[in-house]
Structure formats: structure tokens, C-alpha cells
Scaffold this motif. Structure first.
Motif, PDB file in Angstrom:
ATOM      1  N   ARG A   1      27.605  25.614  28.815  1.00  0.00           N
ATOM      2  CA  ARG A   1      26.838  26.353  27.809  1.00  0.00           C
ATOM      3  C   ARG A   1      25.923  27.378  28.485  1.00  0.00           C
ATOM      4  N   THR A   2      25.771  28.509  27.821  1.00  0.00           N
ATOM      5  CA  THR A   2      24.844  29.535  28.297  1.00  0.00           C
ATOM      6  C   THR A   2      23.729  29.784  27.283  1.00  0.00           C
ATOM      7  N   SER A   3      23.815  29.134  26.129  1.00  0.00           N
ATOM      8  CA  SER A   3      22.781  29.271  25.094  1.00  0.00           C
ATOM      9  C   SER A   3      22.569  27.914  24.446  1.00  0.00           C
ATOM     10  N   GLY A   4      21.801  27.889  23.367  1.00  0.00           N
ATOM     11  CA  GLY A   4      21.401  26.635  22.751  1.00  0.00           C
ATOM     12  C   GLY A   4      22.512  25.879  22.064  1.00  0.00           C
TER      13      GLY A   4
ATOM     14  N   GLN B   1      23.747  18.126  36.017  1.00  0.00           N
ATOM     15  CA  GLN B   1      25.206  18.063  36.108  1.00  0.00           C
ATOM     16  C   GLN B   1      25.838  18.147  34.714  1.00  0.00           C
ATOM     17  N   LEU B   2      25.236  17.473  33.743  1.00  0.00           N
ATOM     18  CA  LEU B   2      25.751  17.534  32.371  1.00  0.00           C
ATOM     19  C   LEU B   2      25.644  18.953  31.799  1.00  0.00           C
ATOM     20  N   ILE B   3      24.519  19.605  32.064  1.00  0.00           N
ATOM     21  CA  ILE B   3      24.341  20.977  31.577  1.00  0.00           C
ATOM     22  C   ILE B   3      25.421  21.878  32.171  1.00  0.00           C
ATOM     23  N   SER B   4      25.654  21.737  33.470  1.00  0.00           N
ATOM     24  CA  SER B   4      26.680  22.535  34.135  1.00  0.00           C
ATOM     25  C   SER B   4      28.066  22.217  33.580  1.00  0.00           C
TER      26      SER B   4
ATOM     27  N   TRP C   1      16.726  21.074  27.640  1.00  0.00           N
ATOM     28  CA  TRP C   1      17.307  20.223  28.690  1.00  0.00           C
ATOM     29  C   TRP C   1      17.034  20.798  30.075  1.00  0.00           C
ATOM     30  N   ALA C   2      17.308  22.086  30.246  1.00  0.00           N
ATOM     31  CA  ALA C   2      17.240  22.691  31.582  1.00  0.00           C
ATOM     32  C   ALA C   2      15.842  22.620  32.178  1.00  0.00           C
TER      33      ALA C   2
ATOM     34  N   LEU D   1      26.856  18.294  25.580  1.00  0.00           N
ATOM     35  CA  LEU D   1      27.974  18.158  26.508  1.00  0.00           C
ATOM     36  C   LEU D   1      29.318  18.483  25.860  1.00  0.00           C
ATOM     37  N   ALA D   2      29.549  17.974  24.656  1.00  0.00           N
ATOM     38  CA  ALA D   2      30.858  18.117  24.003  1.00  0.00           C
ATOM     39  C   ALA D   2      30.936  19.448  23.265  1.00  0.00           C
ATOM     40  N   ALA D   3      30.853  20.520  24.026  1.00  0.00           N
ATOM     41  CA  ALA D   3      30.707  21.853  23.429  1.00  0.00           C
ATOM     42  C   ALA D   3      32.018  22.435  22.925  1.00  0.00           C
ATOM     43  N   ARG D   4      33.136  21.912  23.386  1.00  0.00           N
ATOM     44  CA  ARG D   4      34.420  22.532  23.057  1.00  0.00           C
ATOM     45  C   ARG D   4      35.373  21.511  22.445  1.00  0.00           C
ATOM     46  N   GLN D   5      36.375  22.024  21.744  1.00  0.00           N
ATOM     47  CA  GLN D   5      37.395  21.159  21.167  1.00  0.00           C
ATOM     48  C   GLN D   5      37.991  20.265  22.254  1.00  0.00           C
ATOM     49  N   PRO D   6      38.250  18.991  21.972  1.00  0.00           N
ATOM     50  CA  PRO D   6      38.099  18.320  20.672  1.00  0.00           C
ATOM     51  C   PRO D   6      36.723  17.678  20.471  1.00  0.00           C
TER      52      PRO D   6
END
Length: 257
Positions: free
Chosen positions: A26-29, A19-22, A155-156, A70-75
Motif C-alpha cells: 500500500r502507498t496510501s490509507g 514487514q506487514l506494511i511492506s 501503522w507506519a 494487509l489483505a489489500a488485493r484480491q482475493p
């Protein structure tokens, strides 16, 4: 700590991790700047400082890497995830009590290193804001010319449950060493180059064996030096990143951290 795959990783752990990955989309590392891994000025880099402290180091490193996932995007902020949920994601025993306490301790440690800013608590989930992975307290960014990435398969494909914290740290170091080299020219390190990563010899030895046993690393002895020079035998290291694309099989005998 004992490998959680043998004791505390449950179907719920795996469900929450997926669920966190989804949720990260993210589609890459996950990218990290070189300053997270090494320091050329004689100081210990954040990676090695996170790892110290036995079982606590294992939890801190895996929590930090997974929060960064998880925190891939701003902020680059994480809200409303209880400590017990993080404990379940990482497969910690007794997630409601002891596992949650260990997550709280890990968050406090990471905040003390200025890798994260933590707010809230006292009966409600703590909010986390990522800061620079270099540990300088600045706004989060992994962009520093070049970067080192942890493949999404870590992770996956549940390698996070298979590997100890020491091996996860060395895996990142080996990714940095590999850079643009080819399998026919694997990297090697002088003693001074090795020191800049801040990992102890015991950690290096233990993690090298674990990664090799899991098919993630090949170590060879090769002579270094020109034809008419004294030639020393050095270890070369080639990390098999593609192995992370395969599912991590459960260990026959879980290694100890």
C-alpha cells in the motif's frame, strides 16, 4: 488494556509491523465504507460492536484494521500467519500463549460478525478471508459511493501502539464527520446523529480527551442557529489527520482501555 507501548511492544513487534506494511504494498490509507462506521436505521454498526468488551474490543479492532491493511488485493485473503505473530505485531503480552489465545478469540468474534471467514486451526495457522466491512457477509468491498480512510501513517508511525481502541474508533468517526469541511467550518453532531455511530457517551468522552491530548483533535464550543433563533452551544470537532504523518511519541503515563 494497558498501552502496549509501555509493556509489550518490542523491537520485534515493530519489525513485524513494518514487514506487514511492506507486504501489503500500500502507498496510501485503508478504505472503509460508511456502513462500517454508522447505521441510520437504529442498529449498531460493526465498528461499535467490535469495540465492546473492554480489552477484547481493543484487540479485535486493531487486528481487524491491520488484517484489512494487509489483505489489500484480491482475493483479500491472509494465509499462514500464526496467532503468536499477530500477537507480536499488536504488542500483546505473552504472545506465545495468552497473546495468541486473545488473537484466536478475536478471530472467532470477527467471524461471528461475518466480517471474516476463518478456516484451519488445530496446530496450524488459521487462514482468513475478508468479507464486506458492512457485516452483511457478502464479498469484500469498500466501494460504496464515498468512503472513509485510515491513513497509512496510523501503522507506519506506530499510532496503533499509542492509541487505545476507543480512540482509534473515534478517529474513524471523526474522519467520517470531517468529510469535505474546512477548519473554519468544523462539524458538529446532534444527539440523533451521534447515536448512529453507536459509541457510548463514556467512550466518546474518554476518546475525545485522549485524541486531544495527542494533538489529533481540536474541540470548540460554538453557538448554532440563526441570528433570531435560540442559539445553543455545541461542541465542534476538527481532527488533525496530518498529525498521523508524524511519529507517535511514547506516552508519559499510558492510558487504560
Amino acid at each position: 488494556m494497558s498501552r502496549s507501548s509501555a509493556t509489550a511492544v518490542t523491537a520485534e513487534s515493530r519489525r513485524l509491523l513494518k514487514q506487514l506494511i511492506s507486504r501489503s504494498r500500500r502507498t496510501s490509507g485503508v478504505q472503509f465504507p460508511p456502513a462500517f462506521l454508522r447505521d441510520d436505521d437504529g442498529f449498531d454498526p460493526p465498528l461499535s460492536r467490535i469495540l465492546r468488551g473492554g480489552q477484547g474490543g481493543d484487540v479485535r479492532l486493531k487486528l481487524y484494521l491491520t488484517m484489512t491493511l494487509l489483505a489489500a488485493r484480491q482475493p483479500h485473503e491472509i494465509r499462514n500467519i500464526p496467532a503468536r505473530t499477530w500477537a507480536q505485531v499488536l504488542g500483546l503480552p505473552e504472545p506465545e500463549v495468552n497473546g495468541a489465545r486473545r488473537i484466536g478469540d478475536a478471530l472467532d468474534f470477527l467471524a461471528g460478525m461475518t466480517l471474516v471467514r476463518v478456516a484451519g486451526g488445530q496446530g496450524r495457522p488459521r487462514d482468513v478471508l475478508l468479507r464486506s466491512p458492512s457485516g452483511n457477509g457478502r464479498t469484500y468491498s469498500w466501494r460504496d459511493g464515498r468512503y472513509i480512510s485510515m491513513p497509512l501513517g496510523f501503522w507506519a508511525n506506530e499510532w496503533i501502539y499509542r492509541l487505545t481502541g476507543s480512540s482509534v474508533a473515534l478517529l474513524l468517526v471523526l474522519r467520517d464527520m470531517r468529510s469535505n469541511r474546512q477548519p473554519t467550518d468544523p462539524p458538529w453532531l446532534t444527539t440523533d446523529q451521534k447515536r448512529r455511530y453507536g459509541l457510548s457517551e463514556a467512550t466518546w468522552t474518554r476518546a475525545t480527551k485522549e485524541l486531544t491530548d495527542n494533538g489529533l483533535l481540536s474541540v470548540r464550543r460554538r453557538p448554532q442557529g440563526k441570528d433570531f433563533d435560540h442559539r445553543r452551544l455545541r461542541n465542534t470537532y476538527w481532527v488533525h489527520t496530518e498529525r498521523l504523518d508524524d511519529a507517535a511519541s511514547p506516552p508519559a503515563t499510558p492510558p487504560q482501555e
